[in-house]
Every structure is written in structure tokens, then in C-alpha cells.
Design an enzyme around this catalytic site. Structure first.
Site, PDB file in Angstrom:
ATOM      1  CG  ASP A 167      -1.818   1.141   1.354  1.00 33.22           C
ATOM      2  OD1 ASP A 167      -2.264   1.646   0.311  1.00 33.22           O
ATOM      3  OD2 ASP A 167      -2.089   1.568   2.494  1.00 33.22           O
ATOM      4  CD  GLU A 219      -3.155   8.233   0.307  1.00 32.48           C
ATOM      5  OE1 GLU A 219      -3.608   9.032   1.149  1.00 32.48           O
ATOM      6  OE2 GLU A 219      -3.737   7.952  -0.757  1.00 32.48           O
ATOM      7  CG  ASN A 256      -7.920   0.313   1.223  1.00 30.25           C
ATOM      8  OD1 ASN A 256      -7.265   0.344   2.262  1.00 30.25           O
ATOM      9  ND2 ASN A 256      -7.666   1.098   0.204  1.00 30.25           N
TER      10      ASN A 256
END
Length: 199
Positions: free
Chosen positions: A7, A9, A155
Site C-alpha cells: 500500500d 498511504e 482496503n
């Protein structure tokens, strides 16, 4: 062959929307995928707030240019890339990512697109595909790669749990509690060691 999927951020750079919330003085924009697992719902919420305050892409990009990678992120990423292939899989947007990728040494990134009108207002967004992180990991696996994944938010969990090995990084206490079987780390040294151990 392994591919490490990260990922962006919260793992390599600070949360863009939190930085923009602070720059704009709009606390509602602090909400991220750590708080809201439904990404479409979150983005539509953000777009509505931008519209209400008359803010567009230019203002967000002005903030992004001031964001620096997290301390040690570039060195961590460089160390990973010496071990093998690394792909950043992010729900951010190409219009946001470019200046950050330069600061990280131009790693490969798969992300999405904002829809911008002639007034530079954000009117929508286009996702690369449904469940983009999981779909990307599955596609890499279908080509014969093993994936090792790490992220910090709701997510990221699909790609983490679908991979040969997966790790949470600087996540919330609630996510740690909800997913006790996923190892969670707070430092790049810990995460690098964990990835090396499963290479």
C-alpha cells in the site's frame, strides 16, 4: 518468484487526505479507509465536501507537493527492491501520485484516475477494476508469481489475506483486534525482516 505488493498511504507516505484536511481546515476530510471500508462511499463523501467548499484538484496538488515520504520509507523501499520486484498497489489517483513517486525513486504503482472537469473540479473517479488490490494480486498469481503484501487499512486486507504472506503495518488497534492472525509491525526494520523471512 515473489513480488512484494505494498500500500502507499500510511505505509510509505502520510495520508494525503489527512494532510489536505489539515491544510484546508476541513476536519471531515480526515476520514480514510481506516475508518470507512467502503471506498466508493468514502470517495463520494470526499467529493461532496470538496464541492461544498469550492475546492478542486489544484488545491489538493498544492498540498501533495509539500508531503514527504515517511522517515525511512525511501531506504526501506530501496532495500526491498534490491531483494526483488516491488509493486505499489494503491487506491489513490494518478493525479496525486506523481510527485510522491519521484520522492520514492519512481517505483511501479498501480492506482486509479480522478474525473476532473474544465474548472479543475473533482467530479468523480474511475477505479482500475473492482476490488483493485485483490484483483491485482490474483492477476500476478495467475502469471506464476507468489505475492507478499503489506498495508495498514481495511482496503488492504483482501490482498494481505490472499497472498503467500501478508503483514499489517502501522495499522489501528481495531484492525489488529479484528485480524489477530495477521502479523502487525510498527517499524520498517521489522517489516523488512518479516518479508525477508518468507522470500
Amino acid at each position: 518468484m515473489n513480488i512484494v505488493c505494498l500500500d502507499l498511504e500510511g505505509v510509505l507516505v502520510p495520508e494525503i487526505w489527512i494532510a489536505f484536511s489539515e491544510a484546508s481546515g476541513i476536519p471531515e476530510l480526515r476520514r480514510t479507509t481506516r475508518d470507512e471500508p467502503d471506498y466508493a462511499k468514502l470517495m463520494n463523501y470526499r467529493i461532496q465536501i470538496l464541492k461544498e467548499h469550492g475546492l478542486g484538484l489544484t488545491e489538493i496538488q498544492d498540498t501533495i507537493r509539500k508531503i514527504e515520504p515517511m522517515d525511512g520509507a525511501r531506504e526501506f523501499l530501496d532495500a526491498l527492491r534490491r531483494l526483488g520486484q516491488v509493486v505499489i498497489i494503491s487506491d489513490t489517483f494518478t493525479q496525486f501520485a506523481a510527485p510522491l513517486m519521484e520522492k520514492l525513486g519512481f517505483p511501479t504503482i498501480f492506482c486509479n484516475e480522478l474525473v476532473i472537469n474544465e474548472n479543475n473540479e473533482v467530479t468523480g473517479f474511475k477505479m482500475r477494476c473492482d476490488h483493485s488490490k485483490l484483483t491485482t494480486v490474483r492477476a500476478l498469481q495467475s502469471m506464476g508469481f507468489d505475492t507478499i503484501a503489506s498495508g495498514d487499512s481495511f482496503n488492504d486486507l483482501e490482498m494481505i489475506t490472499a497472498s503467500k504472506a501478508g503483514f499489517l503495518f502501522r495499522t489501528t488497534e481495531q484492525i489488529k483486534k479484528d485480524y489477530p492472525d495477521v502479523p502487525a509491525y510498527e517499524t520498517y526494520d521489522e517489516l523488512l525482516a518479516a518479508i525477508k523471512a518468507v522470500q
